[in-house]
Scaffold this active site. Structure first.
Site, PDB file in Angstrom:
ATOM      1  N   ASP A 335      -3.554  -7.187  15.292  1.00  0.00           N
ATOM      2  CA  ASP A 335      -3.553  -5.741  15.463  1.00  0.00           C
ATOM      3  C   ASP A 335      -2.991  -5.401  16.849  1.00  0.00           C
ATOM      4  O   ASP A 335      -3.309  -6.075  17.829  1.00  0.00           O
ATOM      5  CB  ASP A 335      -4.999  -5.249  15.346  1.00  0.00           C
ATOM      6  CG  ASP A 335      -5.086  -3.745  15.368  1.00  0.00           C
ATOM      7  OD1 ASP A 335      -4.548  -3.122  14.439  1.00  0.00           O
ATOM      8  OD2 ASP A 335      -5.682  -3.198  16.313  1.00  0.00           O
ATOM      9  N   GLU A 366       1.578  -6.287  14.767  1.00  0.00           N
ATOM     10  CA  GLU A 366       2.207  -4.999  15.037  1.00  0.00           C
ATOM     11  C   GLU A 366       2.855  -5.058  16.426  1.00  0.00           C
ATOM     12  O   GLU A 366       2.146  -5.181  17.421  1.00  0.00           O
ATOM     13  CB  GLU A 366       1.151  -3.895  15.061  1.00  0.00           C
ATOM     14  CG  GLU A 366       0.449  -3.662  13.749  1.00  0.00           C
ATOM     15  CD  GLU A 366      -0.657  -2.608  13.878  1.00  0.00           C
ATOM     16  OE1 GLU A 366      -0.651  -1.657  13.081  1.00  0.00           O
ATOM     17  OE2 GLU A 366      -1.515  -2.729  14.773  1.00  0.00           O
TER      18      GLU A 366
END
Ligand code: CA
Length: 689
Positions: A335, A366
């Site tokens: 994340d 990400e």
């Protein structure tokens, strides 16, 4: 107590680095029936007391034991007794204050993770765990993003009531729609669909759900409390620390047995609260602070973990290795990976490669952050523009492809290539070659090509932002929506890179248009299995595309040379076509060459194949035509708003270029100019934001 900035300066001194960086890998509580070690790293503490309890919450300590100060800021205690199932916490004295903390290195905990638990991990293994293995890898990884509770909460899934929303739902075999015995749901459904990996949204212990509260509470779980412990609300018993461990292992075992690899969503970039076990045991060591004393908040969650600090990097690395080893996890999705430093990601990659083989464990994340972050020494971060600094086997979610296909994820009314927006043709063509030709552009407009398609996660939907179906609702006419959903799938599933999609994308999942459903009721977030059967034609279309993809080595190729397979790129307003060199030494595909047309216009595109041996593999309504391919006549039509895939039979003589594209040239020029203007205006608007 020192201020955040004073702590930061202290941790940056040579004296601190020389005296307090611990190299051992035995922090936490190590427990067998022959005894237990407790080790805590707390360089700032003047004393540490270990408190033992028989319960995970409430009750008085059954023993309070002074810890012994070792070298490098480590405190330890050893006993020859069996400590399995004993709960514990610490009281530290730091600058005259008494601070209670659980163990940041804990592997088990009591309810809501407030106390740690000593665990003999061998006693948490389900039967047959030693034989548990990930299934063999196929030609392509197709990742399906799932939330533990969303998966089985809805009654339509046919899961037993006591397992709905739990790890154990994954162990239920042959579930069917409302128990009708006819329409598979759950893992049987996923197997039939053809996905190869399941990515589990956060399943370490997080803080936003009260494990002693109402079972219907819902959160995505991006708020870590105990990084190395499974979340308790997904267990049938959150009170006894060993249960969540065993049941999570049962889930993984069932997924492996069902033929799926298991990827864990990990959130090392921030913690639930600044008042964490990190902070209580080593004030401000694990967090970023700006030089003016402001607390770094690039996560937009109130804090940023300082991954670049040695003991923090060590923590994250060891945590990843622990999940891989103890829980047999096959991959990790980071994340806000853009908040972590490049060195750490590359180090994790190397350590996993050393243990399991090059590229065997999957790593991606990400490549962005939610804001500025106070990383020390300007260490390069795992952002999109630093793609060339990252190992070729670290993947990035490609927001460029995502937004080019369906339109901006943030501006919900804005259309994309499939919904008729002009100016995305270049990005679509780049997507086909997984951004290995011209390269991914950074915010500043510089370009850095992906090293190989292994660095690109090709997708159009994930848990963030609207579902694909809801986005289409904002940007397309109702009557076109289903057709455009098929087109979106056929576009990204014929691009190189690793394929990824949000659970339910294939059955037109809706969240009623909501963009950020992280704490919305479970009734909105849950998978509605009845939709999987109501929209079964769409599911079949996905299934056909996945089945075809696995037979196309030219698209599955993850090597650095793969982008060269994409050739003869033609771009005109709303239409992109290209050929794919589909030959492979390792697999014998029926087709040596592909020709793919993305036609987002409302007119047909008529083309003339060159040479003999062309077959239709997929068209607007049937993605399974490759199963009994029909030869192409003199002309072939890509219908409006659709994808056409042709394959050239390997046993026929090769043609030179493949296909000639027939279009009205003059009309085309006019449209193109209009498109460039529109795109320019949008770009300016974007820059202004
Ligand atoms: Ca929890």
């Amino acid at each position: 107590m020192k201020t955040a900035l004073e702590w930061k300066k202290y941790y940056s001194t040579a004296e601190f680095k020389e005296n307090y960086i611990y190299r051992g890998n035995d922090l936490g509580a190590d427990c067998t029936d022959a005894g237990a070690y407790f080790k805590l790293w707390s360089p700032a503490a003047d004393s540490v007391t270990l408190n033992l309890y028989s319960e995970g919450d409430g009750g008085k300590a059954i023993a309070c034991i002074p810890m012994k100060k070792e070298e490098k800021g480590v405190w330890s205690w050893h006993t020859g007794e069996d400590m399995h199932g004993i709960y514990y916490d610490y009281v530290l004295e730091i600058e005259g204050e008494q601070i209670r903390s659980a163990d940041p290195w804990a592997r088990a905990c009591g309810i809501n993770g407030r106390r740690s638990m000593a665990v003999d991990l061998r006693r948490t293994d389900p039967e047959g765990w030693e034989k548990d293995r990930a299934p063999a890898e196929g030609p392509e990884r197709i990742i399906y993003e799932l939330h533990v509770k969303e998966f089985s909460w809805d009654e339509s899934g046919g899961f037993p009531e006591e397992y709905r929303g739990k790890y154990r739902a994954f162990t239920c075999k042959d579930t069917t729609l409302c128990n009708d015995g006819v329409h598979p749901t759950g893992l049987s459904y996923l197997k039939d669909l053809g996905v190869t990996h399941v990515e589990i949204m956060p399943a370490y212990d997080y803080g936003s759900v009260d494990e002693s509260g109402d079972a219907a509470q819902f959160n995505w779980g991006y708020d870590p409390v105990n990084y190395n412990v499974p979340e308790g609300s997904y267990a049938t018993d959150a009170r006894h620390g060993e249960v969540r461990i065993r049941e999570m292992k049962e889930m993984i075992q069932a997924l492996h047995a069902g033929g799926f690899g298991v990827i864990l969503d990990v959130v090392y970039n921030h913690t639930y609260s600044l008042d964490s076990w990190f902070q209580r045991t080593a004030p401000w060591y694990f967090y970023r602070v700006f030089d003016d004393g402001r607390i770094s908040n690039g996560s937009a969650c109130g804090n940023d973990v300082a991954s670049e600090r040695e003991m923090c990097a060590k923590y994250i690395l060891e945590s990843v290795l622990y999940w891989a080893e103890e829980y047999h996890i096959d991959g990790f999705r980071f994340d806000l990976m853009g908040l972590l430093d490049v060195d750490l990601l590359n180090q994790i990659r190397r350590e996993l490669d050393n243990r399991y083989g090059k590229g065997v464990k999957i790593l991606f994340g990400e490549p962005w952050a939610a804001g500025d972050t106070a990383i020390e020494d300007d260490a390069p971060r795992a952002l999109r523009e630093n793609i060339n600094l990252l190992d070729e086997n670290i993947g990035m979610f490609c927001d460029l492809t995502r937004d080019a296909v369906k339109g901006s994820s943030l501006k919900i009314k804005r259309p994309g290539f499939i919904t008729g927006a002009s100016g995305y043709e270049n990005d679509i063509a780049e997507s086909a070659a997984a951004w290995g030709k011209t390269g991914v552009s950074s915010i500043k407009g510089e370009r850095a090509p992906a090293k190989a398609p292994s660095q690109i996660i090709t997708y159009v939907s994930c848990h963030d932002n609207q579902t694909l179906w809801d986005k289409l609702g904002e940007t397309a006419a109702d009557e076109d929506r289903m057709r455009l959903n098929r087109m979106a799938a056929a576009v990204y599933m014929t691009c190189q890179g690793t394929l990824f999609f949000l659970s339910g994308e294939e059955f037109a999942r809706t969240k009623g248009g909501m963009e950020d459903s992280f704490d919305a009721p479970v009734s909105l977030n849950r998978l509605d299995w009845s939709l999987a059967w109501k929209n079964h034609d769409l599911v079949e279309y996905y299934k056909g595309l996945i089945g075809l993809r696995r037979q196309l080595p030219g698209l599955c190729d993850k090597s650095a040379k793969a982008p060269e397979r994409i050739d003869n790129i033609c771009k005109s307003h709303g239409v992109v076509s290209f050929t794919v060199d589909n030959r492979s030494k390792n697999s014998c595909s029926r087709w040596d060459r592909l020709w793919i047309v993305y036609n987002s216009t409302k007119q047909s595109v008529i083309s003339e194949p060159e040479g003999k041996g062309w077959e239709i593999l997929c068209d607007a309504s049937d993605s399974g035509r490759w199963k009994s391919p029909s030869p192409v006549g003199k002309r072939v039509t890509a219908e409006p708003q659709s994808v056409l895939i042709l394959g050239h039979r390997a046993d026929c003589p090769a043609s030179r270029n493949g296909i000639v594209h027939i279009r009205d040239g003059e009309e085309e020029e006019k449209r193109k100019k209009g498109g460039q203007r529109q795109r320019k205006e949008w770009q300016e608007e974007k820059d202004a934001v």
